[in-house]
Design a protein around this motif. Structure first.
Motif, PDB file in Angstrom:
ATOM      1  N   GLU A  26       0.838  -1.204   0.000  1.00 43.70           N
ATOM      2  CA  GLU A  26       0.000   0.000   0.000  1.00 43.70           C
ATOM      3  C   GLU A  26       0.871   1.251   0.000  1.00 43.70           C
ATOM      4  O   GLU A  26       0.602   2.216  -0.729  1.00 43.70           O
ATOM      5  N   ALA A  27       1.934   1.240   0.807  1.00 46.13           N
ATOM      6  CA  ALA A  27       2.829   2.397   0.876  1.00 46.13           C
ATOM      7  C   ALA A  27       3.582   2.599  -0.435  1.00 46.13           C
ATOM      8  O   ALA A  27       3.914   3.736  -0.804  1.00 46.13           O
ATOM      9  N   ALA A  28       3.851   1.503  -1.154  1.00 42.93           N
ATOM     10  CA  ALA A  28       4.601   1.568  -2.407  1.00 42.93           C
ATOM     11  C   ALA A  28       3.711   1.841  -3.612  1.00 42.93           C
ATOM     12  O   ALA A  28       4.188   1.808  -4.755  1.00 42.93           O
ATOM     13  N   THR A  29       2.429   2.107  -3.374  1.00 41.13           N
ATOM     14  CA  THR A  29       1.485   2.377  -4.456  1.00 41.13           C
ATOM     15  C   THR A  29       1.383   3.877  -4.712  1.00 41.13           C
ATOM     16  O   THR A  29       0.909   4.621  -3.846  1.00 41.13           O
ATOM     17  N   PRO A  30       1.814   4.356  -5.872  1.00 38.32           N
ATOM     18  CA  PRO A  30       1.640   5.784  -6.182  1.00 38.32           C
ATOM     19  C   PRO A  30       0.163   6.132  -6.304  1.00 38.32           C
ATOM     20  O   PRO A  30      -0.615   5.387  -6.902  1.00 38.32           O
ATOM     21  N   HIS A  69       4.472  -2.272 -11.916  1.00 39.81           N
ATOM     22  CA  HIS A  69       3.309  -1.412 -12.089  1.00 39.81           C
ATOM     23  C   HIS A  69       3.024  -1.211 -13.579  1.00 39.81           C
ATOM     24  O   HIS A  69       3.956  -0.987 -14.366  1.00 39.81           O
ATOM     25  N   SER A  70       1.755  -1.261 -13.951  1.00 37.17           N
ATOM     26  CA  SER A  70       1.361  -0.864 -15.304  1.00 37.17           C
ATOM     27  C   SER A  70       1.354   0.658 -15.379  1.00 37.17           C
ATOM     28  O   SER A  70       0.869   1.332 -14.469  1.00 37.17           O
ATOM     29  N   ILE A  71       1.891   1.214 -16.469  1.00 39.76           N
ATOM     30  CA  ILE A  71       1.871   2.669 -16.630  1.00 39.76           C
ATOM     31  C   ILE A  71       0.999   3.082 -17.813  1.00 39.76           C
ATOM     32  O   ILE A  71       1.123   4.184 -18.339  1.00 39.76           O
ATOM     33  N   SER A  72       0.106   2.195 -18.217  1.00 41.72           N
ATOM     34  CA  SER A  72      -0.901   2.503 -19.225  1.00 41.72           C
ATOM     35  C   SER A  72      -2.234   2.755 -18.527  1.00 41.72           C
ATOM     36  O   SER A  72      -2.520   2.167 -17.478  1.00 41.72           O
ATOM     37  N   SER A  73      -3.058   3.610 -19.113  1.00 36.77           N
ATOM     38  CA  SER A  73      -4.391   3.869 -18.541  1.00 36.77           C
ATOM     39  C   SER A  73      -5.275   2.635 -18.555  1.00 36.77           C
ATOM     40  O   SER A  73      -6.211   2.517 -17.758  1.00 36.77           O
ATOM     41  N   PHE A  88      -5.072  -0.479 -17.631  1.00 35.89           N
ATOM     42  CA  PHE A  88      -5.197  -1.361 -16.476  1.00 35.89           C
ATOM     43  C   PHE A  88      -5.435  -0.605 -15.167  1.00 35.89           C
ATOM     44  O   PHE A  88      -5.318  -1.186 -14.095  1.00 35.89           O
ATOM     45  N   GLN A  89      -5.757   0.677 -15.240  1.00 37.39           N
ATOM     46  CA  GLN A  89      -5.969   1.446 -14.018  1.00 37.39           C
ATOM     47  C   GLN A  89      -7.457   1.451 -13.665  1.00 37.39           C
ATOM     48  O   GLN A  89      -8.277   2.009 -14.380  1.00 37.39           O
ATOM     49  N   ASP A  90      -7.814   0.788 -12.578  1.00 41.67           N
ATOM     50  CA  ASP A  90      -9.222   0.717 -12.190  1.00 41.67           C
ATOM     51  C   ASP A  90      -9.473   1.169 -10.754  1.00 41.67           C
ATOM     52  O   ASP A  90     -10.622   1.202 -10.306  1.00 41.67           O
ATOM     53  N   LYS A  91      -8.423   1.524 -10.012  1.00 40.96           N
ATOM     54  CA  LYS A  91      -8.605   1.974  -8.638  1.00 40.96           C
ATOM     55  C   LYS A  91      -8.657   3.502  -8.610  1.00 40.96           C
ATOM     56  O   LYS A  91      -7.696   4.174  -8.245  1.00 40.96           O
ATOM     57  N   ILE A  92      -9.801   4.043  -9.057  1.00 42.80           N
ATOM     58  CA  ILE A  92      -9.998   5.479  -9.120  1.00 42.80           C
ATOM     59  C   ILE A  92     -10.590   5.963  -7.807  1.00 42.80           C
ATOM     60  O   ILE A  92     -11.563   5.395  -7.295  1.00 42.80           O
ATOM     61  N   VAL A 106      -5.732   8.259  -8.976  1.00 41.49           N
ATOM     62  CA  VAL A 106      -5.680   6.848  -9.334  1.00 41.49           C
ATOM     63  C   VAL A 106      -4.561   6.182  -8.548  1.00 41.49           C
ATOM     64  O   VAL A 106      -3.479   6.751  -8.369  1.00 41.49           O
ATOM     65  N   ALA A 107      -4.832   4.989  -8.032  1.00 41.64           N
ATOM     66  CA  ALA A 107      -3.825   4.208  -7.310  1.00 41.64           C
ATOM     67  C   ALA A 107      -3.161   3.243  -8.279  1.00 41.64           C
ATOM     68  O   ALA A 107      -3.809   2.327  -8.791  1.00 41.64           O
TER      69      ALA A 107
END
Length: 302
Positions: free
Chosen positions: A11-15, A215-219, A221-225, A236-237
């Motif tokens: 959790e701490a390592a999640t931007p 970490h994925s850096i593409s939009s 796979f980002q679903d934790k808004i 976004v996490a």
């Protein structure tokens, strides 16, 4: 149930980055067939914000609360290093740059390399997708426009924010691109190495544990808004989808994965990282080193 120390670390390592909307060229398409659509209004985070997120931990270390067996806490500090990155885009953004660094064929660095044997860093940028090391599934997601893998042992590296600033001098798109402009094959790996913990416990097992997060850096796979109440701002996490560990064995592993579920989480994330590297055809020296060392008996870990 209380979170394990490993879960707290992840959790701490999640931007957590600003999640914006704007019209731009982006990757999108149905049925996993990715194509470039012109000037759609899309959600994204900027790579500039991503690197800015790591500036504080690069300077002072990331403080992670760690619960000890007696219920007390210490704060373990980790420094982030850029371990590997691949950027796939819809088109070539930079002419090919000659490969830089050493020609050593070793898959990984070693704790006891002599000065003459220290591996040098190696990176290159590709101007097209003709690289035979990249499988078709990755090629279909765009051009492998930039990749970097760190070869130096930890004591020769510079923190992530400084490394990115150095690389951006030759590859300015590293700071100007947006996540919506990157294909789903784009990813980042961060190496986290411990520097100290407060209060200090000299013989505390597990505090030398090191981590690789993916970490994925593409939009895509980002679903934790995260919608912030009372304001129009969103974030976004960018959570890790993969993990590898080093110096986390036996007694040390109990410190980080005290629960069976978190131990299974570690195994699951390791498998995800391994599968991803095979899928995109990436050679990742840190992953190879972490893997080889984690297979040694505890008394042989240096």
């Amino acid at each position: 149930m209380e979170s394990s120390n490993l879960e707290v670390f992840l959790e701490a390592a999640t931007p957590q980055l600003p999640w914006r909307s704007a019209p731009m060229d982006c990757f999108q398409g149905p049925n996993n067939v990715w194509q470039l659509e012109k000037k759609d209004v899309v959600d994204y985070f900027s790579l500039e914000d991503l690197w800015e997120h790591y500036s504080e931990s690069s300077a002072y270390g990331l403080g992670v609360p760690v619960r000890l067996g007696n219920g007390k806490f210490i704060t373990q500090h980790f420094v982030p290093y850029l371990s590997a990155i691949q950027i796939y885009t819809s088109k070539t953004l930079l002419a090919a740059v000659p490969s830089m660094g050493g020609s050593d064929e070793s898959d990984s660095w070693s704790d006891d390399d002599s000065a003459a044997d220290k591996l040098s860093r190696s990176w290159d940028a590709a101007s097209d997708d003709s690289d035979s090391g990249v499988p078709a599934t990755a090629k279909q997601g765009g051009h492998l426009n930039f990749q970097y893998s760190e070869w130096d042992p930890p004591y020769q590296r510079i923190p992530l924010a400084d490394k990115v600033a150095e690389l951006a001098q030759d590859y300015p798109y590293l700071t100007s691109l947006k996540s919506a402009q990157l294909s789903p094959s784009s990813w980042l790996s961060v190496a986290w190495y411990p520097i100290y913990h407060i209060p200090y416990h000299g013989n505390l097992k597990g505090t030398c544990a090191c981590f690789l997060t993916y970490h994925s850096i593409s939009s895509v796979f980002q679903d934790k808004i995260i919608c912030h109440s009372g304001v129009s701002r969103r974030s976004v996490a960018v959570s890790p989808f993969g993990l590898a560990t080093y110096r986390m064995h036996q007694e040390g592993k109990q410190l980080w994965t005290s629960e069976t579920s978190s131990s299974s989480l570690s195994d699951h994330l390791y498998g995800a990282a391994s599968s991803w590297l095979k899928q995109v055809g990436a050679h990742h020296p840190d992953f190879n080193f972490f893997t080889s060392r984690s297979q040694l008996p505890h008394h042989q870990i240096i």
